[in-house]
Scaffold this motif. Structure first.
Motif, short mmCIF file in Angstrom:
data_model
loop_
_atom_site.label_atom_id
_atom_site.label_comp_id
_atom_site.label_asym_id
_atom_site.label_seq_id
_atom_site.Cartn_x
_atom_site.Cartn_y
_atom_site.Cartn_z
N MET A 1 47.80 -63.07 220.69
CA MET A 1 48.19 -61.77 220.17
C MET A 1 49.64 -61.85 219.72
O MET A 1 50.51 -62.31 220.47
N PRO A 2 49.94 -61.43 218.49
CA PRO A 2 51.31 -61.53 218.00
C PRO A 2 52.23 -60.52 218.69
O PRO A 2 51.79 -59.49 219.20
N ARG A 3 53.49 -60.85 218.71
CA ARG A 3 54.47 -59.95 219.33
C ARG A 3 54.69 -58.73 218.44
O ARG A 3 54.63 -58.82 217.23
N PRO A 4 54.96 -57.57 219.07
CA PRO A 4 55.19 -56.37 218.25
C PRO A 4 56.52 -56.45 217.51
O PRO A 4 57.51 -57.00 218.01
N THR A 5 56.55 -55.89 216.33
CA THR A 5 57.77 -55.88 215.54
C THR A 5 58.66 -54.74 216.00
O THR A 5 58.26 -53.88 216.79
N ALA A 6 59.89 -54.71 215.49
CA ALA A 6 60.83 -53.65 215.85
C ALA A 6 60.33 -52.29 215.37
O ALA A 6 60.50 -51.27 216.06
N ALA A 7 59.69 -52.27 214.22
CA ALA A 7 59.15 -51.01 213.70
C ALA A 7 58.04 -50.48 214.60
O ALA A 7 57.96 -49.27 214.87
N GLN A 8 57.18 -51.36 215.08
CA GLN A 8 56.11 -50.94 215.97
C GLN A 8 56.67 -50.37 217.28
O GLN A 8 56.19 -49.35 217.77
N LEU A 9 57.67 -51.04 217.84
CA LEU A 9 58.28 -50.54 219.07
C LEU A 9 58.96 -49.20 218.86
O LEU A 9 58.84 -48.29 219.69
N ALA A 10 59.65 -49.05 217.76
CA ALA A 10 60.36 -47.80 217.47
C ALA A 10 59.38 -46.64 217.26
O ALA A 10 59.55 -45.55 217.84
N TYR A 11 58.36 -46.86 216.43
CA TYR A 11 57.38 -45.79 216.17
C TYR A 11 56.62 -45.42 217.44
O TYR A 11 56.38 -44.25 217.71
N GLY A 12 56.22 -46.40 218.21
CA GLY A 12 55.49 -46.12 219.44
C GLY A 12 56.33 -45.37 220.46
O GLY A 12 55.87 -44.40 221.08
N SER A 13 57.58 -45.78 220.63
CA SER A 13 58.46 -45.12 221.59
C SER A 13 58.76 -43.68 221.18
O SER A 13 58.73 -42.76 222.01
N CYS A 14 59.06 -43.49 219.91
CA CYS A 14 59.33 -42.12 219.43
C CYS A 14 58.11 -41.23 219.58
O CYS A 14 58.23 -40.05 219.94
N THR A 15 56.94 -41.78 219.33
CA THR A 15 55.72 -40.99 219.47
C THR A 15 55.50 -40.58 220.91
O THR A 15 55.14 -39.43 221.19
N VAL A 16 55.71 -41.50 221.84
CA VAL A 16 55.51 -41.19 223.26
C VAL A 16 56.48 -40.09 223.70
O VAL A 16 56.08 -39.10 224.32
N ILE A 17 57.75 -40.25 223.36
CA ILE A 17 58.76 -39.29 223.81
C ILE A 17 58.53 -37.91 223.19
O ILE A 17 58.49 -36.89 223.89
N LEU A 18 58.37 -37.87 221.88
CA LEU A 18 58.23 -36.58 221.21
C LEU A 18 56.91 -35.89 221.54
O LEU A 18 56.88 -34.66 221.72
N SER A 19 55.82 -36.64 221.64
CA SER A 19 54.55 -35.99 221.97
C SER A 19 54.53 -35.52 223.42
O SER A 19 53.95 -34.47 223.72
N THR A 20 55.18 -36.24 224.33
CA THR A 20 55.26 -35.78 225.72
C THR A 20 56.04 -34.47 225.80
O THR A 20 55.60 -33.52 226.46
N LEU A 21 57.18 -34.42 225.15
CA LEU A 21 57.98 -33.19 225.17
C LEU A 21 57.23 -32.03 224.53
O LEU A 21 57.21 -30.90 225.07
N ALA A 22 56.60 -32.27 223.39
CA ALA A 22 55.88 -31.20 222.71
C ALA A 22 54.71 -30.68 223.55
O ALA A 22 54.53 -29.46 223.67
N MET A 23 53.94 -31.58 224.14
CA MET A 23 52.80 -31.13 224.94
C MET A 23 53.24 -30.42 226.21
O MET A 23 52.61 -29.44 226.64
N LEU A 24 54.33 -30.89 226.84
CA LEU A 24 54.82 -30.21 228.04
C LEU A 24 55.35 -28.81 227.71
O LEU A 24 55.12 -27.86 228.46
N LEU A 25 56.05 -28.69 226.59
CA LEU A 25 56.57 -27.37 226.21
C LEU A 25 55.47 -26.42 225.77
O LEU A 25 55.51 -25.22 226.09
N LEU A 26 54.48 -26.91 225.05
CA LEU A 26 53.40 -26.05 224.58
C LEU A 26 52.44 -25.65 225.70
O LEU A 26 51.93 -24.52 225.71
N SER A 27 52.17 -26.55 226.64
CA SER A 27 51.22 -26.23 227.70
C SER A 27 51.87 -25.44 228.85
O SER A 27 51.17 -24.75 229.58
N GLN A 28 53.15 -25.56 229.01
CA GLN A 28 53.91 -24.89 230.08
C GLN A 28 53.29 -25.15 231.45
O GLN A 28 53.21 -24.27 232.30
N THR A 29 52.83 -26.39 231.65
CA THR A 29 52.23 -26.74 232.93
C THR A 29 53.32 -27.10 233.93
O THR A 29 54.39 -27.61 233.58
#
Length: 98
Positions: free
Chosen positions: A1-29
Motif C-alpha cells: 500500500m503506498p504512503r499517503p501524500t501530504a494532500a491526503q493527510l491535510a484533506y483527511g485531517s481537516c475533514t475529521v476536525i471540521l465534521s466533528t465540530l459541526a456534528m457536535l454543535l448541530l446535535s448538541q449532545t
C-alpha cells in the motif's frame, strides 16, 4: 500500500476536525455515547475523503510503440494511371549500331 501524500493527510485531517465540530454543535449532545459515535463517524468520513483524493499519476518511462504504415495499404491514397505508369517506366538504353 503506498504512503499517503501530504494532500491526503491535510484533506483527511481537516475533514475529521471540521465534521466533528459541526456534528457536535448541530446535535448538541452531551452524552458520552453520542460524542463517541460522532467522533467515529467523523474519522470514517475523514478516511473516505483522504482515500478519494486523486493520487499523482505515474510518469511513463517507456515510449509508445510506433506502428509502421505501409504505403500500399494507406487509406485514402489512390494512384492514377499516369502516376503508376511514370513510377514503373524505366529508361532503356539500346545500342545504336547492332
Amino acid at each position: 500500500m503506498p504512503r499517503p501524500t501530504a494532500a491526503q493527510l491535510a484533506y483527511g485531517s481537516c475533514t475529521v476536525i471540521l465534521s466533528t465540530l459541526a456534528m457536535l454543535l448541530l446535535s448538541q449532545t452531551s452524552s458520552g455515547l453520542g460524542i463517541v459515535m460522532i467522533t467515529l463517524s467523523a474519522l470514517v468520513l475523514g478516511l473516505l475523503v483522504a482515500m478519494t483524493v486523486p493520487l499523482p499519476k505515474p510518469v511513463r518511462t517507456r515510449a509508445m510503440p510506433v506502428v509502421p504504415v505501409l504505403k500500399e495499404r494507406a487509406p485514402g491514397r489512390r494512384e492514377t494511371a499516369s502516376v503508376a505508369a511514370a513510377a514503373t517506366s524505366e529508361h532503356v538504353r539500346e545500342p545504336a549500331n547492332p
